[in-house]
Design an enzyme around this catalytic site. Structure first.
Site, PDB file in Angstrom:
ATOM      1  N   SER A 122       0.904  -1.254  -0.082  1.00 37.90           N
ATOM      2  CA  SER A 122      -0.049  -0.365   0.254  1.00 37.90           C
ATOM      3  C   SER A 122       1.308   1.067  -0.035  1.00 37.90           C
ATOM      4  O   SER A 122       0.544   2.717   0.056  1.00 37.90           O
ATOM      5  CB  SER A 122      -1.265   0.194   1.196  1.00 37.90           C
ATOM      6  OG  SER A 122      -1.572  -1.010   1.031  1.00 37.90           O
ATOM      7  N   HIS A 164      -2.616   2.976   7.046  1.00 31.49           N
ATOM      8  CA  HIS A 164      -1.354   1.972   7.309  1.00 31.49           C
ATOM      9  C   HIS A 164      -0.291   1.907   6.114  1.00 31.49           C
ATOM     10  O   HIS A 164       0.578   0.924   6.032  1.00 31.49           O
ATOM     11  CB  HIS A 164      -2.333   0.769   6.263  1.00 31.49           C
ATOM     12  CG  HIS A 164      -3.883   0.899   5.419  1.00 31.49           C
ATOM     13  ND1 HIS A 164      -4.322   1.867   5.174  1.00 31.49           N
ATOM     14  CD2 HIS A 164      -2.652   0.263   4.117  1.00 31.49           C
ATOM     15  CE1 HIS A 164      -5.031   1.935   3.776  1.00 31.49           C
ATOM     16  NE2 HIS A 164      -3.424   0.914   3.081  1.00 31.49           N
ATOM     17  N   GLY A 166      -5.384   5.692  10.735  1.00 35.45           N
ATOM     18  CA  GLY A 166      -5.692   3.900  10.947  1.00 35.45           C
ATOM     19  C   GLY A 166      -6.773   3.521  11.067  1.00 35.45           C
ATOM     20  O   GLY A 166      -7.722   2.497  10.388  1.00 35.45           O
ATOM     21  N   LEU A 194     -10.198   3.947   8.960  1.00 37.94           N
ATOM     22  CA  LEU A 194      -9.780   4.218   7.256  1.00 37.94           C
ATOM     23  C   LEU A 194     -11.199   6.021   7.569  1.00 37.94           C
ATOM     24  O   LEU A 194     -12.389   6.037   8.005  1.00 37.94           O
ATOM     25  CB  LEU A 194     -10.257   3.494   5.880  1.00 37.94           C
ATOM     26  CG  LEU A 194      -8.790   2.929   6.133  1.00 37.94           C
ATOM     27  CD1 LEU A 194      -9.153   1.521   4.916  1.00 37.94           C
ATOM     28  CD2 LEU A 194      -8.028   3.464   5.503  1.00 37.94           C
ATOM     29  N   ASP A 228      -8.358   4.403  -3.007  1.00 37.18           N
ATOM     30  CA  ASP A 228      -9.133   4.409  -2.903  1.00 37.18           C
ATOM     31  C   ASP A 228     -10.455   3.916  -2.637  1.00 37.18           C
ATOM     32  O   ASP A 228     -11.263   3.871  -2.147  1.00 37.18           O
ATOM     33  CB  ASP A 228      -9.617   3.478  -4.369  1.00 37.18           C
ATOM     34  CG  ASP A 228      -8.596   2.310  -4.728  1.00 37.18           C
ATOM     35  OD1 ASP A 228      -7.976   2.290  -3.452  1.00 37.18           O
ATOM     36  OD2 ASP A 228      -8.492   1.905  -5.338  1.00 37.18           O
ATOM     37  N   ASN A 235      -5.020   2.040  -5.996  1.00 34.45           N
ATOM     38  CA  ASN A 235      -4.371   1.162  -7.475  1.00 34.45           C
ATOM     39  C   ASN A 235      -5.490  -0.470  -7.043  1.00 34.45           C
ATOM     40  O   ASN A 235      -4.931  -1.484  -7.090  1.00 34.45           O
ATOM     41  CB  ASN A 235      -3.827   0.437  -5.685  1.00 34.45           C
ATOM     42  CG  ASN A 235      -3.646   0.251  -4.152  1.00 34.45           C
ATOM     43  OD1 ASN A 235      -5.090  -0.107  -3.564  1.00 34.45           O
ATOM     44  ND2 ASN A 235      -3.059   0.655  -3.059  1.00 34.45           N
ATOM     45  N   GLU A 277     -22.341  14.639  11.360  1.00 34.95           N
ATOM     46  CA  GLU A 277     -21.243  14.742  13.054  1.00 34.95           C
ATOM     47  C   GLU A 277     -19.863  14.761  13.070  1.00 34.95           C
ATOM     48  O   GLU A 277     -19.066  14.734  13.861  1.00 34.95           O
ATOM     49  CB  GLU A 277     -22.295  13.767  14.279  1.00 34.95           C
ATOM     50  CG  GLU A 277     -23.788  14.593  14.592  1.00 34.95           C
ATOM     51  CD  GLU A 277     -24.675  14.531  13.248  1.00 34.95           C
ATOM     52  OE1 GLU A 277     -24.425  13.166  12.508  1.00 34.95           O
ATOM     53  OE2 GLU A 277     -25.630  14.620  14.381  1.00 34.95           O
ATOM     54  N   ASP A 320     -39.886  13.070  22.724  1.00 36.28           N
ATOM     55  CA  ASP A 320     -39.438  13.456  21.862  1.00 36.28           C
ATOM     56  C   ASP A 320     -38.867  11.556  21.870  1.00 36.28           C
ATOM     57  O   ASP A 320     -38.782  11.496  20.634  1.00 36.28           O
ATOM     58  CB  ASP A 320     -38.195  14.326  21.659  1.00 36.28           C
ATOM     59  CG  ASP A 320     -38.460  15.573  20.263  1.00 36.28           C
ATOM     60  OD1 ASP A 320     -39.366  15.303  19.834  1.00 36.28           O
ATOM     61  OD2 ASP A 320     -37.609  16.329  20.810  1.00 36.28           O
TER      62      ASP A 320
END
Lengths: 612, 612
Positions: free
Chosen positions: B31, B68, B114, B116, B146, B176, B355, B412
């Protein structure tokens, strides 16, 4: 229903929304009024639903992702004859099924909404279940607000549904321009939303959301679009029909100022009744009756990672039960869900790295009766915490599996370590939290959790651990095991997962020194085996808890919970991960965190007052 | 650096990535290899960074969202002369700064990655701070994978940055084609990514990610694009340069099979040294020195919602301190952050209903020295739990505020109730958890939390509560208050927030019955005032905890934590929300949950053995 009645029905839905909120003294009538025409046309012309038989497999699904528009939903139910006017006016009252935000306490509500951005991802799960598992022509209609399109989870859903070509899914976006605080980012720029949805592979239709003929055509276009989900982007006016609130700021989430005047302005109370289209007769591709599960067997003493046992057991469960579905966040090679994916590819849902969509899809699947197991690293399930929380509000039955628990993963470091997961899952209402230490235990629990209600969480480990239990051992949920116990025990160590093996090593070392130590394998962290813990406390006088988790909310707290009934509590020391780990080998990590056999032995010696 | 040297530098980065992972025996060299040319050109030609002065306000920021690929990052540091080859080879070893995934233990790393999908949202915060607050020309470069574009949080970032026209932000996407488990959804379909990014308002460039001249031009295009952030979509090959692994599945996250052969195939070890461009001299628009805070004052006995006190105190803090920035998730009218937004609009960041992006932006802001306060409903902060977890790994200093705590919100319903937040925040390493019960306490804690390290969480309530403390009362973090206490107390009730008032009512009722009850206001849930709790236990013999939260991980567990030092634990009963609430008035909710004055009084009577 005739064309000219559609807008009358829309007005009725507005009137009933205003009346419900007025009766409650709270609620979101203006957010209901903007979408009233959209829903009127859907109910009268396109929805296929048997309100007398909400479990009908041919029913469409209507999900209010903008759950705060609940008055509109309940007004629809009234128009469909599912509830009466009297019940409508119980909105938000103690004991009423008509809650502030919809929940499955109402039989026609598949899933609870109210945390924005969740309805569409759940709709993806429903659409997948209908099209790919049940293989019935049910459609899924999701009413979205424009504000909630800011939530990333919505774009996970757009991506998933677009890529998977779920053409039975339609998002109806009520673009009323006004969020809670003020204007949305894109206000009435329908093209901005259309560009985004289109880029993610959706068919889009832009309409005036108060033009019933245009709405009707848009639904028709959605129905006739194949190979793509459809997003209907409808320009609407919040509070439509009541000048005091229409398209005005400051009227979110409150009754209209003068309800009687508003009802009069809307043309008064009506009682149109809609004959909703019946669902088609369908023969769902339902699974054959379950066969007995043949779980994997291991040799006692072998080293097997519990994540491996999970994957193998799940594949075996899938062979026995055709209703089991596995989902994974593009890490099936790590969680070992791959074993299932290989053997049962038709019942495997690859969610890629989109944990919110993964959990939401599981919620959608279970709403159609499937039994989902969704897995990723324990650390990354935190990404979906709000979805898990809402799954509990939905009374959803689903299995979540977090691998790579704790510092024991070793070199990858803290970003990959589940160290907060027990706390998060224990605090979920009605949850079950399991943390096995060996392969047979994992396999049994993997199978057993399927039949439990609520959110069930299984925590697995990356590295291998010795198989210490035989293949026929039983591990009831709510129980525990005593891998070391005698009448002379002077201290009890309560452990789970990887720390069970450290505790056994410590106990064996101390036994050689003449100090007998009981070891409780607390594989069922919630519910907890209070009886065994109390007996151990009574007999040994003091407890040590040891967990590969931060000290708050995990095993230690679960143990203490067994002693909060007003009876005396034993002396207790807890060992947990109190520092921020870095990279190191698994053994170094356990040592650095102070949760290895050495640390346990030292704590035991201190408690019983002997020197090393 | 000359053109022909760029690809040599790329090869060096590959070689060093291979060597680091080989030395560690783990890691993600393949990677790293795909992105090596992208990063070589960035380092040599476009990055402006003083490695000797990582706090330089003119420095660019380089965020490895694909954390990574840490071997590549460390190889860059070596090429820049920031670390030596010896340190490079300590990768992933105990005690090394070169962790499996980057953390700010390295001075050049702004934030830990780390998990993602987090680097780009944090990059948005860094870009906002540089462009809008510091007003310096620093650029933010984020290397994305990606696979991680499947994360919704990435699209929250695309939306935020595109809408805000953050043209100092560049996403470099290393396409990749291969994720962890196998091919990504879109493989090498750069246009699929470009359509999406473009739809969200970004400028896009598609290139061959191994063509150094094309890479160079793409960065130039990003630099010359104004009014839009840029996404560079680079087609690359995972494991590029080593035939055994290049573009092959099954080589994610492990050293290449034969490191020596791979290094030879890559042309051997090199020692190119890059003279990284120095940052420009800048004069950041840093705030003036802080003035004393003039907090709002209330009349004792008045009814004030703690959320109101938060908003007013934050506005006052903002007047005294120019470094305070408020963020909100489009509910500032509810959290009351609106008070700050009105008074300090330049330091208010509207994050809309996103958030994850909100918390990530706060993390980015604090990395540039700002003091963020980010607020939404407590229930909806669960949406960002993974970002909070990672903020702790980043050693980030930030303030998070969750309003609408517990069942006390009323009608609510459960989707809007924070009932798991204390558990989630307590389990975050190094966190501070505060839960005030009155307006003065809230105001003081709002100001005090600014100077605390780590993640600090303040829980506020929707409804009004009586002001019970004077304006000059002090509330040290880690302390508590005793609104009711005497030498004759026979039981202690530990409460916080709304339940303090219920406990006081119960104590006053029992006092009239002749039973003295101590009330501990445990506004500091973490750290907890163990001394006061132990004294109360010693003096009164038994404790009742009462909290508007599920029973796991909250106040009750915090109290028990004070008794886990091996000393005897008092008898204890805990009252908490054990059912799934529905709609009801606030008073009905407290009663239904069994945490109101009646329930407290009943529990106290049982503990001390008197009849009602």
């Amino acid at each position: 229903m005739r064309d000219e009645q559609l807008s009358e029905l829309g007005q009725q839905l507005r009137v009933d929304s205003v009346r419900a909120a007025a009766a409650a003294g709270s609620g979101h009538p203006t957010s209901s009024m903007s979408a009233a025409d959209l829903m009127a046309v859907l109910l009268a012309r396109h929805l296929r639903y048997d309100f007398g038989h909400p479990g009908h497999p041919g029913n469409d699904h209507l999900v209010f992702s903008k759950g705060h528009a609940s008055p509109l939903l309940y007004a629809l139910y009234k128009a469909a004859g599912a509830i009466g006017d009297e019940e409508l006016l119980t909105f938000r009252a103690l004991g009423s099924r008509l809650e502030g935000h919809p929940t499955p306490r109402l039989p026609w509500v598949d899933v609870a909404t109210g945390s924005l951005g969740q309805g569409l991802p759940v709709g993806v799960g429903l659409a997948h279940a209908a099209a790919r598992l049940d293989r019935v022509p049910s459609r899924v209609w999701v009413l979205c607000g424009d504000s909630e399109l800011a939530e990333g989870s919505v774009w996970e859903a757009f991506e998933h549904a677009g890529y998977e070509r779920l053409d039975n899914l339609t998002a109806v976006v009520d673009v009323n321009r006004l969020g809670q605080r003020g204007p949305t980012r894109h206000e009435w720029d329908l093209a901005a939303y259309a560009r985004r949805a289109h880029a993610f592979g959706w068919h889009t239709v832009e309409i005036d959301g108060h033009d019933c003929a245009a709405i009707d055509r848009a639904y028709g276009e959605a129905l006739s679009t194949s190979g793509q989900p459809t997003a209907i982007l409808a320009r609407t006016r919040k509070g439509r029909g009541v000048a005091a609130v229409e398209d005005r700021e400051g009227h979110h989430g409150k009754p209209v100022p003068d309800a009687d005047a508003a009802v009069a302005e809307l043309g008064g109370v009506r009682d149109l009744r809609v004959s909703v289209h019946a669902p088609p007769r369908v023969s769902p591709a339902w699974p054959p009756p379950a066969r007995p599960v043949v779980l994997p067997r291991y040799d006692v003493g072998d080293t097997v990672a519990t994540r491996n046992a999970y994957g193998q057991a799940l594949a075996a469960l899938g062979a026995a039960r055709g209703d089991v579905v596995a989902l994974d966040g593009e890490v099936a090679d790590s969680t070992r869900a791959e074993s299932f994916a290989t053997e049962h590819p038709d019942r495997y849902v690859e969610c890629y790295i989109a944990e919110q969509q993964m959990v939401a899809a599981a919620v959608g699947l279970q709403a159609r009766g499937w039994v989902p197991y969704a897995a990723t690293f324990a650390a990354f399930l935190t990404r979906a915490h709000d979805f898990v929380r809402m799954a509990a509000v939905s009374s959803a039955n689903l299995n979540l599996v977090g691998s790579h628990a704790g510092v024991a993963i070793g070199e990858d470091g803290p970003s990959q370590m589940g160290l907060e997961d027990l706390a998060a899952f224990r605090a979920v209402h009605g949850s079950t939290v399991l943390y096995p230490c060996d392969a047979h235990q994992t396999a049994r629990l993997t199978a057993a959790m399927a039949d439990r209600s609520g959110v069930r969480y299984l925590r697995t480990s990356r590295g291998g651990t010795p198989v210490i239990y035989g293949p026929d051992e039983r591990f009831p949920i709510g129980g525990s095991k005593l891998p070391r116990a005698s009448d002379e025990d002077r201290v009890t160590v309560v452990a789970a997962g990887v720390t069970v093996h450290e505790a056994i090593a410590a106990a064996d070392r101390l036994a050689a020194e003449g100090v007998r130590v009981r070891v409780v394998d607390l594989y069922s962290v919630k519910p907890v085996d209070a009886e065994t813990l109390r007996a151990a406390a009574d007999q040994t006088g003091c407890l040590i808890t040891v967990e590969d988790h931060h000290p708050e909310g995990g095993l230690g707290d679960a143990v203490l919970d067994a002693f909060t009934d007003g009876r005396p509590v034993p002396r207790l020391v807890r060992l947990a991960v109190r520092t921020m780990p870095a990279s190191a080998t698994p053994a170094e990590q356990l040592r650095e965190a102070g949760i290895d056999a050495d640390a346990i032995a030292a704590a035991a010696r201190t408690l019983v007052g002997v020197a090393a």
